[in-house]
Design a protein around this motif. Structure first.
Motif, PDB file in Angstrom:
ATOM      1  N   UNK A 132      27.373 -36.238  -8.556  1.00 47.10           N
ATOM      2  CA  UNK A 132      27.494 -35.360  -7.462  1.00 47.10           C
ATOM      3  C   UNK A 132      28.503 -34.190  -7.741  1.00 47.10           C
ATOM      4  N   UNK A 133      29.024 -33.627  -6.692  1.00 45.82           N
ATOM      5  CA  UNK A 133      29.949 -32.479  -6.740  1.00 45.82           C
ATOM      6  C   UNK A 133      31.316 -32.715  -6.677  1.00 45.82           C
ATOM      7  N   UNK A 134      32.299 -31.862  -7.196  1.00 46.68           N
ATOM      8  CA  UNK A 134      33.627 -32.158  -7.022  1.00 46.68           C
ATOM      9  C   UNK A 134      33.967 -31.686  -6.002  1.00 46.68           C
ATOM     10  N   UNK A 135      35.430 -32.351  -5.617  1.00 49.53           N
ATOM     11  CA  UNK A 135      35.613 -32.091  -4.183  1.00 49.53           C
ATOM     12  C   UNK A 135      36.015 -30.566  -3.853  1.00 49.53           C
ATOM     13  N   UNK A 136      35.646 -29.937  -2.983  1.00 47.45           N
ATOM     14  CA  UNK A 136      35.945 -28.460  -2.620  1.00 47.45           C
ATOM     15  C   UNK A 136      37.002 -28.469  -1.249  1.00 47.45           C
ATOM     16  N   UNK A 155      39.605 -30.248   1.098  1.00 48.29           N
ATOM     17  CA  UNK A 155      40.734 -31.545   1.174  1.00 48.29           C
ATOM     18  C   UNK A 155      39.935 -32.774   2.123  1.00 48.29           C
ATOM     19  N   UNK A 156      40.702 -33.638   2.156  1.00 41.93           N
ATOM     20  CA  UNK A 156      40.403 -34.860   2.794  1.00 41.93           C
ATOM     21  C   UNK A 156      40.239 -34.612   4.117  1.00 41.93           C
ATOM     22  N   UNK A 157      40.911 -33.706   4.770  1.00 44.27           N
ATOM     23  CA  UNK A 157      41.014 -33.546   6.216  1.00 44.27           C
ATOM     24  C   UNK A 157      39.947 -32.486   6.485  1.00 44.27           C
ATOM     25  N   UNK A 158      39.091 -31.824   5.537  1.00 45.47           N
ATOM     26  CA  UNK A 158      38.220 -31.026   5.935  1.00 45.47           C
ATOM     27  C   UNK A 158      38.590 -29.649   5.441  1.00 45.47           C
ATOM     28  N   UNK A 159      39.863 -29.312   5.291  1.00 47.21           N
ATOM     29  CA  UNK A 159      40.377 -28.048   5.132  1.00 47.21           C
ATOM     30  C   UNK A 159      40.013 -27.455   3.834  1.00 47.21           C
ATOM     31  N   UNK A 160      39.943 -25.965   3.620  1.00 49.41           N
ATOM     32  CA  UNK A 160      39.596 -25.362   2.418  1.00 49.41           C
ATOM     33  C   UNK A 160      40.718 -24.163   2.544  1.00 49.41           C
ATOM     34  N   UNK A 161      40.824 -23.739   1.201  1.00 47.51           N
ATOM     35  CA  UNK A 161      41.893 -22.646   0.926  1.00 47.51           C
ATOM     36  C   UNK A 161      41.085 -21.547   0.209  1.00 47.51           C
ATOM     37  N   UNK A 198      41.277 -30.765  -5.197  1.00 47.99           N
ATOM     38  CA  UNK A 198      40.437 -29.892  -4.102  1.00 47.99           C
ATOM     39  C   UNK A 198      40.977 -28.387  -4.276  1.00 47.99           C
ATOM     40  N   UNK A 199      40.257 -27.674  -3.585  1.00 46.85           N
ATOM     41  CA  UNK A 199      40.695 -26.349  -3.347  1.00 46.85           C
ATOM     42  C   UNK A 199      42.074 -26.027  -2.816  1.00 46.85           C
ATOM     43  N   UNK A 200      42.598 -26.808  -2.088  1.00 46.35           N
ATOM     44  CA  UNK A 200      43.965 -26.639  -1.236  1.00 46.35           C
ATOM     45  C   UNK A 200      45.119 -27.367  -2.376  1.00 46.35           C
ATOM     46  N   UNK A 201      44.659 -28.184  -3.303  1.00 48.78           N
ATOM     47  CA  UNK A 201      45.739 -28.467  -4.222  1.00 48.78           C
ATOM     48  C   UNK A 201      46.663 -27.583  -5.129  1.00 48.78           C
TER      49      UNK A 201
END
Length: 283
Positions: free
Chosen positions: A181-185, A187-193, A245-248
């Motif tokens: 599969x693909x890595x997490x883009x 966040x768990x709540x659906x947010x992206x940064x 994820x992208x927001x980390x």
């Protein structure tokens, strides 16, 4: 005359007999997929990404975006890829056929997964010596997957994956085939940064009504189902990489932002250099 005939017979045997200790054909690990495995540099891909490079909107020159050798079929690949890292970690020979824009089912802008498998078979990279085969694609199939869920093309995606696995097994009967599969883009709540600047926790959140997360879940579910139908292992990479994820924070982030000025990477919205090695370890 009998002596001459005997010598000729022995010479013929020497010409056709396998050399003692010869290794079976094929790379030990073979990768098929799209841009997440190809990981091309900015300069190698489409016009929008090239514009990012020319405009300086992304600080790629300071953050290590470098092209590498192309795939055996001429597809652009970066200097850092999951396949290359996997080979270094496990000390195995690797062949990486991944190509940006690749699809599991149907024609692709460049080389589809089916085309990649054909190339690996023709070049002898996929063969008896191959112990692992990793396939990561499906993001570019999202419109078709959604159409299939509505009943207009049900089964096309799964059938394509099953056929890919069948062809791989025919060429490399001893290999374990793994759908990744693909890595997490999001966040768990659906947010992206999408904008990341220097600083451990810099950047800002955008929540597109969970659209990115929904897309990730849709593709992941389709890959999991197809892997089960093909009888192969599925790696839920999103679950395994969710903390990065992208927001980390940069210290754990696996995915670059769209305007990325903080973490080393080859291409925006794709794996950071850290993420390349993290994924290689996970799979």
């Amino acid at each position: 005359m009998a002596v001459v005939a005997s010598v000729a017979f022995v010479a013929t045997l020497g010409a056709v007999a396998p050399v003692a200790g010869a290794q079976p054909a094929g790379a030990q690990a073979v990768f098929f997929g799209d841009s997440f495995l190809a990981n091309p540099a900015y300069r190698d891909v489409a016009s929008l990404r090239g514009h990012f490079e020319r405009s300086g909107l992304s600080s790629h020159s300071r953050l290590g975006s470098q092209p590498g050798a192309p795939s055996p079929q001429g597809c652009p690949q970066g200097d850092q890829t999951v396949a290359k890292a996997y080979g270094e970690i496990h000390r195995v020979s690797v062949a990486n056929y991944a190509c940006s824009a690749a699809k599991m089912a149907g024609p692709s802008a460049r080389r589809s997964v089916g085309d990649q498998i054909s190339g690996a078979i023709a070049r002898g990279d996929l063969g008896p010596a191959t112990g692992k085969v990793f396939i990561q694609a499906g993001a570019n199939d999202l419109p078709d997957i959604l159409a299939g869920q509505m009943g207009s093309s049900a089964g096309v995606f799964n059938s394509a994956v099953v056929n890919h696995v069948r062809r791989v097994r025919e060429a490399a009967p001893g290999a374990e085939v793994v759908i990744v599969g693909y890595p997490a883009i999001a966040a768990e709540n659906g947010a992206v940064c999408p904008v990341r600047v220097q600083g451990e926790r810099a950047g800002f959140n955008l929540d597109f009504a969970g659209a990115v997360r929904a897309g990730e879940d849709t593709v992941g579910a389709a890959l999991s189902q197809a892997a089960a139908q093909a009888g192969v292992r599925y790696v839920n990479l999103r679950a395994a990489t969710l903390p990065g994820n992208m927001c980390a924070p940069d210290s754990v982030r696996n995915v670059a932002g769209v305007l990325e000025h903080s973490a080393g990477h080859n291409l925006y919205n794709h794996l950071t250099h850290r993420g390349v090695w993290q994924v290689a370890r996970i799979i």
